[in-house]
Design an enzyme around this catalytic site. Structure first.
Site, PDB file in Angstrom:
ATOM      1  CD  GLU A 192     -10.832   3.379  -4.885  1.00 14.55           C
ATOM      2  OE1 GLU A 192      -9.849   2.670  -5.232  1.00 14.55           O
ATOM      3  OE2 GLU A 192     -11.102   4.470  -5.390  1.00 14.55           O
TER       4      GLU A 192
ATOM      5  CB  CYS B 102      -7.212   2.928  -7.904  1.00 11.55           C
ATOM      6  SG  CYS B 102      -8.946   3.324  -8.194  1.00 11.55           S
TER       7      CYS B 102
ATOM      8  CE  LYS C  21      -4.349  15.463   2.574  1.00 10.67           C
ATOM      9  NZ  LYS C  21      -3.788  15.911   1.257  1.00 10.67           N
TER      10      LYS C  21
ATOM     11  CD  GLU D  68      -1.810   1.383  -7.649  1.00 10.27           C
ATOM     12  OE1 GLU D  68      -2.952   1.547  -8.106  1.00 10.27           O
ATOM     13  OE2 GLU D  68      -1.493   1.642  -6.467  1.00 10.27           O
TER      14      GLU D  68
END
Length: 518
Positions: free
Chosen positions: A290, A324, A214, A421
């Site tokens: 991850e 990231c 996806k 983040e």
């Protein structure tokens, strides 16, 4: 030799049938055209299942938005659980044949796919820039070349997977086999659409699995365009299946599906937790994650400041901070702090924002309105909690989702922008005195994806890199990734590894075979 081998494998076409179908005979209901800067782009809009583009069962579509303008480029079909079932069944059926394809042939198909991507590299780079907002200067020189390189790297692994023999004593034999899982589910993010696709499909295919992927609902177009090359590369129907859709429907269906034996996810830590729960509550499938980061970038007073600032700028502003591993916490030793801040400010203010397709653009828009509002919200929270904006701190222009490169100083460790983040072009600059102090501060995070240290001292560099709790540590550089080097996180930044041999092993399971000979 290659043609003969291909004819031995049921479902694998010979090189004489590897002819790309012209657009005029494609299923028109699953393709569409949009225009950008006077150029037309024809892209698939259907779900890619069994080497065909098909409408979703529900026939629902969703828009993909050009972040530079805020306007819809095109609508694509939306997958949900019913479409996931169809794709998984296709992958299951394909695995019956794919598992018997000689590894050398698998590798040749992957090499062919990489070469086809190279052939279409300019077009793919433009679609990637339009759909994601990253500068064409980046997508054409970084993203697409890295995608090609990664597929080729794992193509070379396809026929080099081997086990070991063991000495078990007299009249005994023992050996190990590395075997694929079967059908693998994969969910990729929007920040590097094609590169993340390559990170996922390459080790998966080399290991002998089939897959259902996806893509992000924010950036589906470049992956769909790449899928036009899959059959031409020689892959049998059902080996690679790619769905466009949302996480709470198609993504959840993949995570919960009992016929998927392993799932690989790249995205936020919050969603990674939910993926783990769904995988455990269904069939306890293997999970690799991850996830997010809040990476420290440490500058000692003996560093070459000009070089360090260039790397630190890349660390936070590359891909508009939508990485990231972005180096969003910058720690500067006190002797050079007052010199460093104005130099870094000048560097940030020199970055050219503009249309992603303009070759001079260095910094494009954020991916969509939601991310735009999220980043501006964090900037406002930082200001409310007493942090000082040195530069930026606002939107750029009146159209699109542009945010100015932003630097904060006077940030308290408990400020929300210091801990969470942000995933945007926002860095916090801190002052430190000693090595031990900065190690403690750098490790004071729930994340542990990456870090960097800038110094001319070999001893300092390796003492700090050994002490940092991060899956990747850069010394006097940042964002340098190489196909053989594993990538992944400590703590809440993930489980397992991507890239390199370590990434390949995540797609294999080990079987021990023990025999008695007398």
């Amino acid at each position: 030799h290659r043609t003969c081998l291909q004819r031995r494998v049921r479902g694998v076409k010979t090189k004489h049938t590897h002819i790309k179908q012209p657009h005029h005979i494609m299923l028109r209901s699953t393709h569409g055209t949009f225009s950008r800067t006077g150029k037309n782009y024809t892209v698939p809009t259907g779900l890619f299942i069994n080497n065909k583009f098909v409408p979703s069962i529900s026939k629902k579509k969703f828009p993909t938005v050009d972040p530079a303008t805020g306007k819809t480029s095109i609508e694509v079909y939306e997958a949900d659980a019913a479409d996931v079932d169809i794709a998984v069944n296709a992958a299951k059926e394909a695995y019956k044949t794919w598992k018997n394809v000689p590894p050398v042939i698998k590798g040749q198909m992957m090499y062919k796919l990489a070469s086809l991507i190279e052939r279409e590299s300019q077009l793919l780079a433009e679609i990637e820039a339009i759909d994601n907002g990253k500068p064409l200067a980046q997508s054409s020189t970084v993203d697409i070349p890295a995608t090609i390189s990664h597929i080729r790297y794992y193509a070379g692994w396809a026929d080099k997977i081997s086990g070991k023999t063991m000495n078990l004593g007299q009249h005994m034999v023992g050996y190990t086999r590395y075997e694929p899982f079967g059908v693998v589910g994969q969910i990729i993010p929007w920040n590097f659409p094609l590169l993340m696709l390559a990170w996922k499909i390459s080790p998966c295919l080399a290991a002998g699995n089939t897959l259902v992927m996806k893509t992000s609902e924010k950036t589906p177009l470049s992956a769909l365009k790449l899928c036009e090359l899959v059959e031409e590369a020689g892959f049998p129907p059902g080996v690679i299946n790619v769905l466009s859709g949302y996480g709470n429907t198609a993504g959840s269906a993949i995570a919960k599906h009992s016929d998927i034996k392993k799932i690989a996810f790249t995205g936020s830590t919050a969603v990674g937790r939910r993926i783990s729960v769904m995988a455990a509550e269904s069939n306890l499938k293997k999970v690799t994650l991850e996830l997010g980061g809040k990476s420290p970038n440490i500058v000692f007073d003996d560093a070459d400041l000009d070089k360090a600032i260039n790397w630190i700028s890349m660390g936070i502003f590359f891909n508009h901070g939508q990485c990231c591993c972005a180096g969003s916490r910058v720690y500067v030793q006190e002797k050079i702090y007052d010199k460093f801040v104005p130099m870094f400010k000048a560097k940030a203010e020199s970055i050219r924002l503009g249309d992603p397709l303009d070759p001079k653009t260095e910094h494009g828009p954020l991916v969509d309105h939601l991310q735009f509002e999220r980043v501006l919200g964090y900037i406002n929270k930082g200001i409310e909690q007493g942090a000082k904006v040195e530069t930026g701190g606002a939107r750029h222009g009146k159209e699109g989702f542009y945010v100015m490169p932003t630097l904060f100083t006077e940030v308290q460790e408990d400020n929300v922008i210091a801990k969470e983040e942000i995933f945007g072009p926002v860095a916090c600059i801190y002052k430190f005195k000693t090595l031990d102090e900065v190690i403690e501060k750098a490790n004071n995070s729930v994340y542990g994806l990456a870090a960097a240290v800038h110094t001319t001292s070999y001893e300092t560099a390796h003492r700090v890199s050994d002490a940092l709790e991060a899956g990747t540590v850069w010394i006097n550089c940042y964002n340098i990734l190489s196909d053989p080097m594993p990538f992944g996180g400590y703590k809440q930044s993930g489980i397992g590894r991507e890239i390199g041999e370590a990434g390949l092993l995540e797609y294999l399971q080990v079987k021990s075979v023990i025999g008695k000979l007398d």
